[in-house]
Enzyme design. Structure first.
Site, short mmCIF file in Angstrom:
data_model
loop_
_atom_site.label_atom_id
_atom_site.label_comp_id
_atom_site.label_asym_id
_atom_site.label_seq_id
_atom_site.Cartn_x
_atom_site.Cartn_y
_atom_site.Cartn_z
N GLU A 105 -7.55 12.77 12.35
CA GLU A 105 -6.88 11.89 12.72
C GLU A 105 -5.84 11.90 14.14
OE1 GLU A 105 -5.68 9.57 9.40
OE2 GLU A 105 -4.30 8.08 10.50
N LYS B 16 0.91 -1.16 0.23
CA LYS B 16 -0.10 0.03 -0.02
C LYS B 16 0.81 1.27 -0.06
CE LYS B 16 -3.14 2.91 2.90
NZ LYS B 16 -4.09 2.73 4.08
C1 LIG Z 1 -3.70 11.52 3.46
C2 LIG Z 1 -4.74 12.08 3.79
O1 LIG Z 1 -5.67 10.99 4.42
C3 LIG Z 1 -5.26 9.96 4.91
C4 LIG Z 1 -5.84 8.74 4.16
C5 LIG Z 1 -7.14 8.23 4.09
C6 LIG Z 1 -7.44 7.41 2.87
O2 LIG Z 1 -6.67 6.85 2.18
O3 LIG Z 1 -8.60 6.91 3.15
C7 LIG Z 1 -7.83 8.59 5.15
C8 LIG Z 1 -7.47 9.62 6.07
C9 LIG Z 1 -6.26 9.76 6.27
O4 LIG Z 1 -5.35 8.93 7.09
C10 LIG Z 1 -5.19 13.38 3.48
O5 LIG Z 1 -6.31 13.83 3.98
O6 LIG Z 1 -4.30 14.27 2.91
#
Ligand SMILES: C=C(O[C@@H]1C=C(C(=O)O)C=C[C@H]1O)C(=O)O
Length: 380
Positions: A184, A134
């Site tokens: 987060e 990933k």
């Molecule tokens: C990288 C980002 O978000 C991250 C990626 C996410 C996802 O891939 O679903 C969700 C929340 C965060 O951990 C961002 O908001 O820039």
């Protein structure tokens, strides 16, 4: 009746050195600070442990932001000039801060959308060839104004529209303000109790109730998003297992919503075997696969090649550590770098084997809309 004003509502035109809030409290650090430089995470851990063990943090708080890349230098700050206050229920009214919002004269994608979708395509190819499992790829928007923008108005808008998340703003990293509304929490520590709340797997909020519910339901059932999420939970829980005597987390993620997004969310909590300060804990798990990838080193290097810009503090972490080694550190997401008449905003999406480039681009657009709304560029 006396009208209770929070630290952020009380700002006039000044910019705070350091501000951090959760739904429960707000912390403001201002005035004289001692800068603690570090060359990488190992050096940071060493310095913080030295301070904590020699009583150097008594009455003080350590605040700051730590970069995405643990091999890069950075700095955090120590100050005795700080205050913390509970935030009970307060009615955060965004409309009050509607005035004085100016519109930009130019918006530029960095990189261009086509370059981003091409990067996603290349990452999917890497994943199919089993180079990694990933990776999180981000893109940015550069927003230019005719005149300097008023930072305190933007901070009030960010705060007002982020009732359930983590609001941050700091002015200690040079000639710009870093500010945003992160959903987060990377790590929270009180005594021996620790918790982390990773998010991974996302959908935008719908335009009406029906669409909103449909997106949420789709997200809960999506194999691709559940897989993306489980990679992060597995990573953090296995790190916690090494240092905790009790570990709790649900096998099935729950849903977390912000004004603009739905996310799959899991709270992972535990009781520490030995007292460990929050900086040690944060640097043990950062960067998680929610914002980097698996394996960490390989994906961090690939991110540099594929994204074509320097993340600096974006997807780094921001927070505080007190004299007991307790504290909270959130991930620097849904944020902005505000320079006089220019604002840079960023957003990323997790890429796994079934990712579709156009959908990932749409996901980054939805995430960018958090700051576009706070800047008053879009209405919802
Ligand atoms: C990288 C980002 O978000 C991250 C990626 C996410 C996802 O891939 O679903 C969700 C929340 C965060 O951990 C961002 O908001 O820039």
């Amino acid at each position: 009746m006396i009208k209770y004003k929070t630290f952020i509502e009380d700002l006039n035109c000044e910019k705070p050195y350091f501000y951090f809030s959760t739904p429960q409290y707000e912390l403001l650090a201002d005035g004289l600070m001692y800068e603690m430089n570090f060359s990488d995470f190992t050096a940071l851990r060493k310095k913080v442990n030295h301070y904590l063990h020699s009583d150097g943090l008594r009455g003080k708080v350590l605040v700051g932001a730590i970069p995405f890349d643990s091999n890069l230098p950075g700095s955090v700050f120590l100050t005795s000039n700080w205050k913390i206050d509970c935030l009970g229920y307060n009615n955060r009214k965004i409309d009050e801060w509607q005035q004085n919002i100016i519109q930009p004269i130019q918006l530029r994608e960095v990189p261009e959308c086509e370059e981003y979708t091409e990067a996603v395509r290349m990452a999917v190819k890497d994943i199919n060839e089993k180079v990694y499992k990933k990776i999180v790829l981000a893109r940015g928007l550069e927003i230019i104004y005719q005149e300097d923008i008023e930072v305190s108005h933007i901070l009030k808008r960010i705060y007002s529209s982020n009732q359930s998340g983590y609001t941050y703003a700091t002015n200690i990293y040079g000639d710009y303000t870093l500010a945003g509304a992160s959903p987060e929490m990377l790590i929270s520590k009180r005594d021996r109790y620790i918790s982390s709340n990773p998010l991974a797997g996302s959908r935008p909020r719908g335009k009406n109730c029906e669409e909103d519910e449909r997106y949420a339901e789709e997200l809960c059932k999506s194999e691709k998003d559940l897989c993306e999420h489980s990679i992060v939970v597995e990573y953090i829980s296995s790190k916690f297992k090494e240092i905790c005597k009790e570990l709790h987390f649900s096998q099935k993620p729950s849903l977390l919503k912000t004004k603009q997004m739905w996310h799959l969310s899991t709270i992972i909590s535990g009781t520490l075997l030995a007292d460990t300060n929050v900086i040690d804990l944060a640097t043990l798990i950062h960067p998680t696969p929610a914002i980097c990838g698996v394996p960490v080193d390989k994906t961090r290097n690939r991110i540099k090649e594929l994204e074509g810009f320097n993340r600096n503090l974006y997807t780094g972490i921001i927070g505080w550590c007190d004299e007991n080694g307790d504290g909270d550190w959130a991930i620097i997401l849904r944020g902005s770098e505000i320079y006089r008449n220019r604002v840079n905003i960023f957003a990323g999406a997790g890429i796994v084997k079934d990712s579709n480039p156009a959908e990932e681009l749409a996901e980054t657009n939805a995430k960018l809309s958090t700051m576009l709304f706070n800047l008053g560029i879009i209405k919802k």
